[in-house]
Design a protein around this motif. Structure first.
Motif, mmCIF file in Angstrom:
data_model
loop_
_atom_site.group_PDB
_atom_site.id
_atom_site.type_symbol
_atom_site.label_atom_id
_atom_site.label_comp_id
_atom_site.label_asym_id
_atom_site.label_seq_id
_atom_site.Cartn_x
_atom_site.Cartn_y
_atom_site.Cartn_z
ATOM 1 N N PHE A 198 21.948 50.048 86.992
ATOM 2 C CA PHE A 198 21.099 49.004 87.564
ATOM 3 C C PHE A 198 20.197 48.404 86.481
ATOM 4 O O PHE A 198 19.961 47.198 86.456
ATOM 5 N N VAL A 225 20.071 40.210 83.632
ATOM 6 C CA VAL A 225 19.411 39.117 84.366
ATOM 7 C C VAL A 225 18.136 38.686 83.637
ATOM 8 O O VAL A 225 17.845 37.480 83.526
ATOM 9 N N THR A 241 28.850 41.109 82.673
ATOM 10 C CA THR A 241 28.073 40.818 83.891
ATOM 11 C C THR A 241 28.358 41.886 84.927
ATOM 12 O O THR A 241 29.384 42.568 84.860
ATOM 13 N N ILE A 242 27.435 42.022 85.860
ATOM 14 C CA ILE A 242 27.663 42.898 87.010
ATOM 15 C C ILE A 242 27.675 41.995 88.242
ATOM 16 O O ILE A 242 26.756 41.193 88.423
ATOM 17 N N PRO A 243 28.726 42.086 89.067
ATOM 18 C CA PRO A 243 28.814 41.170 90.211
ATOM 19 C C PRO A 243 27.600 41.317 91.139
ATOM 20 O O PRO A 243 27.034 42.403 91.263
ATOM 21 N N GLU A 244 27.257 40.208 91.774
ATOM 22 C CA GLU A 244 26.090 40.167 92.651
ATOM 23 C C GLU A 244 26.150 41.248 93.740
ATOM 24 O O GLU A 244 25.157 41.926 94.004
ATOM 25 N N ALA A 295 25.298 44.583 92.284
ATOM 26 C CA ALA A 295 23.859 44.673 91.974
ATOM 27 C C ALA A 295 23.069 44.965 93.248
ATOM 28 O O ALA A 295 22.151 45.792 93.256
ATOM 29 N N LYS A 296 23.434 44.288 94.336
ATOM 30 C CA LYS A 296 22.725 44.510 95.606
ATOM 31 C C LYS A 296 22.946 45.930 96.101
ATOM 32 O O LYS A 296 22.037 46.577 96.616
ATOM 33 N N ASP A 345 22.006 45.979 84.473
ATOM 34 C CA ASP A 345 22.064 44.705 85.197
ATOM 35 C C ASP A 345 20.735 43.953 85.079
ATOM 36 O O ASP A 345 20.709 42.743 84.857
#
Lengths: 328, 104
Positions: free
Chosen positions: A216, A223, A33-36, A39-40, A219
């Motif tokens: 990205f 998602v 996973t890539i932390p939120e 990602a932002k 990610d």
């Protein structure tokens, strides 16, 4: 280069492969996973870079009549595509009017990462493109939201309680959405500082761009895969088909709109890509405020899990081929 | 022995895009404060969800905690519900003890 060659070349690019890695990892229930927050940050970086580079290009070329015509075409397409999508969805699926309006809004608006992937493909073919297309992308984000809102309100007039708040909150959400502010703000800074400004920060916004884009896209694959795993049950076959066919309809409309305008082949490919892309950041957030009754599992899964991978893998090469007909 | 006072604790899980609407309503209702807490993942009527990897606000939830005086709780809840009636979210109210009664 034939369409098949373009598609093959596109499919083995690092960007598409990283997206595929994320998709496969999520479908296989990997713990990757890539932390939120990361990602932002990656999304903001991409907006900053693409906005700044576009602004610096416009500083060189200045505002032209072509730029204004393409912007106008983009706004009109963004406004009418949701109407076409809404009518089609209501005709072929059992989606409620509110769900159909919310889904359609995503297809009238744009996906900046699809646009960025389009730029990489255009540059991979050695084609130049007009820097002002970043500004076109920015103005195409929001008309679709208003269009969808009008469609939904025709089907379900708002109660007196929610009307005032929806209007105020929506204007703020749409106008000051983080992605719009970052893209437009970076574009203006790039425009104001020009190629000299770009040279100053190029080691940050140009050199690492492709690697960060790959991260990205990894990610986004994660998602999208998670969305497909959880959300696929919400998509009936007609809705799934809409996720593939609607971008093609939008691409055809964009190609027609470009015929009298005279964009370069690279620019035309990007304009078609923008029109065919579906939003997955700005519009879903706006829909949660404007049409909260619409089911997010439907529009998020369709936009990110179906249309985005389709555009990334097959759509972009097709739009490049279309552009060679109408570009100069 | 420390003296404690009975208050109401509102725990509101709300969609991130609607957070500002909710905090505006809490401010209008005259609550003296609230705390916003990120939430990671969960499961609801539409299946499991997770905030991980999300670049946008849709699909993300946050929790707002506010301690209010029992006399004001109903009025605050009405304001909260006017925002949440159409959104995804959970509202719970529980009795809690606080030490500094004049803060709430």
């Amino acid at each position: 280069m034939s369409l098949l060659d373009l598609a093959t070349q596109n499919l083995v690019s690092p960007m598409v492969l990283f997206f595929a890695l994320g998709l496969a990892a999520a479908l296989a229930r990997s713990d990757l996973t890539i932390p939120e927050a990361v990602a932002k940050t990656l999304a903001l970086y991409l907006m900053m870079s693409i906005g700044f580079k576009g602004g610096a290009e416009v500083a060189k070329s200045g505002i032209t009549a072509l730029m204004l015509w393409v912007m106008l075409a983009g706004v009109i397409l963004s406004f009418i595509i949701p109407v076409i999508g809404y009518v089609a969805l209501r005709a072929v699926s059992r989606l409620s009017p509110v769900d159909a309006a919310a889904v359609s809004a995503h297809y009238g608006s744009i996906s900046i990462v699809t646009f960025v992937a389009g730029i990489e493909a255009v540059q991979g073919q050695g084609l130049p493109f007009e820097g002002f297309l970043v500004a076109v992308a920015a103005v195409m984000e929001t008309p679709a939201i208003l269009s969808a809102l009008l469609l939904a309100r025709r089907a379900r007039p708002p109660s007196r309680d929610d009307e005032g708040e929806s209007a105020g909150a929506l204007i703020r959400e749409v106008g000051l959405n983080a992605s719009v502010v970052m893209l437009v703000g970076s574009f203006l800074i790039g425009w104001a500082t020009g190629p000299k400004g770009l040279a100053m920060i190029a080691p940050f916004i140009v050199d690492p761009f492709r690697g960060i884009l790959c991260l990205f896209l990894l990610d986004m694959g994660l998602v999208a895969g998670r969305g497909m795993r959880e959300g696929a049950k919400h998509l009936s076959p007609p809705v799934l088909a809409f996720g593939i066919i609607m971008p093609l309809v939008s691409a055809a409309l964009a190609t027609l709109a470009l015929m009298p305008l005279g964009l370069s082949v690279g620019g035309a490919a990007l304009f078609i890509t923008l029109t065919a892309s579906a939003s997955y950041i700005a519009v879903p957030a706006a829909m949660r405020l404007a049409l909260p009754e619409a089911k997010p599992a439907i529009y998020l899964t369709l936009s990110l899990g179906v249309t985005f991978p389709f555009n990334l893998a097959l759509g972009i090469p097709l739009y490049l081929a279309l552009a060679s007909w109408v570009g100069r | 022995m420390v003296v404690t006072h009975l208050k109401k604790r509102l725990e509101i899980i709300v969609e991130a895009p609607a957070l500002h609407r909710l905090t505006d309503r809490l401010n209008q209702a005259g609550v003296t404060g609230y705390t916003i807490v990120p939430v990671l993942a969960g499961r609801g009527s539409d299946g499991t969800w997770s905030a991980e990897g999300l670049a946008g606000d849709a699909g993300r939830l946050v929790m707002v905690i506010s301690i209010v005086d029992a006399a004001k709780a109903d009025a605050v809840l009405e304001r909260v519900y006017s925002v949440l009636a159409r959104q995804i979210g959970i509202v719970t109210v529980s009795d809690v003890q606080v030490i500094r009664a004049d803060h709430f």
